[in-house]
Design a protein around this motif. Sequence first.
Motif, PDB file in Angstrom:
ATOM      1  N   GLY A   6      37.194  38.481  86.384  1.00  0.00           N
ATOM      2  CA  GLY A   6      37.861  37.221  86.056  1.00  0.00           C
ATOM      3  C   GLY A   6      38.982  36.908  87.025  1.00  0.00           C
ATOM      4  O   GLY A   6      39.187  35.752  87.419  1.00  0.00           O
ATOM      5  N   ARG A   7      39.721  37.925  87.416  1.00  0.00           N
ATOM      6  CA  ARG A   7      40.831  37.742  88.355  1.00  0.00           C
ATOM      7  C   ARG A   7      40.296  37.350  89.729  1.00  0.00           C
ATOM      8  O   ARG A   7      40.848  36.471  90.392  1.00  0.00           O
ATOM      9  N   HIS A   9      37.567  35.756  90.346  1.00  0.00           N
ATOM     10  CA  HIS A   9      37.117  34.364  90.224  1.00  0.00           C
ATOM     11  C   HIS A   9      38.308  33.397  90.287  1.00  0.00           C
ATOM     12  O   HIS A   9      38.228  32.353  90.941  1.00  0.00           O
ATOM     13  N   GLU A  10      39.405  33.731  89.650  1.00  0.00           N
ATOM     14  CA  GLU A  10      40.610  32.889  89.694  1.00  0.00           C
ATOM     15  C   GLU A  10      41.128  32.750  91.124  1.00  0.00           C
ATOM     16  O   GLU A  10      41.499  31.652  91.552  1.00  0.00           O
ATOM     17  N   GLU A  11      41.170  33.846  91.853  1.00  0.00           N
ATOM     18  CA  GLU A  11      41.648  33.812  93.237  1.00  0.00           C
ATOM     19  C   GLU A  11      40.723  32.961  94.102  1.00  0.00           C
ATOM     20  O   GLU A  11      41.187  32.170  94.924  1.00  0.00           O
ATOM     21  N   ALA A  13      38.741  30.511  93.124  1.00  0.00           N
ATOM     22  CA  ALA A  13      38.886  29.109  92.741  1.00  0.00           C
ATOM     23  C   ALA A  13      40.183  28.522  93.300  1.00  0.00           C
ATOM     24  O   ALA A  13      40.204  27.384  93.784  1.00  0.00           O
ATOM     25  N   TYR A  14      41.245  29.284  93.252  1.00  0.00           N
ATOM     26  CA  TYR A  14      42.560  28.830  93.738  1.00  0.00           C
ATOM     27  C   TYR A  14      42.501  28.523  95.225  1.00  0.00           C
ATOM     28  O   TYR A  14      42.933  27.450  95.677  1.00  0.00           O
ATOM     29  N   TYR A  17      40.115  25.546  95.980  1.00  0.00           N
ATOM     30  CA  TYR A  17      40.701  24.259  95.579  1.00  0.00           C
ATOM     31  C   TYR A  17      41.662  23.727  96.638  1.00  0.00           C
ATOM     32  O   TYR A  17      41.632  22.552  97.004  1.00  0.00           O
TER      33      TYR A  17
END
Length: 52
Positions: A6-7, A9-11, A13-14, A17
């Motif tokens: 999950g972490r 994936h967050e990185e 996406a960040y 973006y």
Amino acid sequence: MTYPPGRLHEEEAYIAYYFHWSPDAIRDLRHRERLGWVHEISRINSRSYEEG
């Protein structure tokens, strides 16, 4: 010790973006390098917020 998916994936996406890099390009980064970009984006955003 594994990196939480999950972490990761967050990185991804960040960075995608803000920099519009492809997911493959982001995944090719080493962990430390990816975190460096995450911190740099955060720094840019903080500075922009403070100046705005």
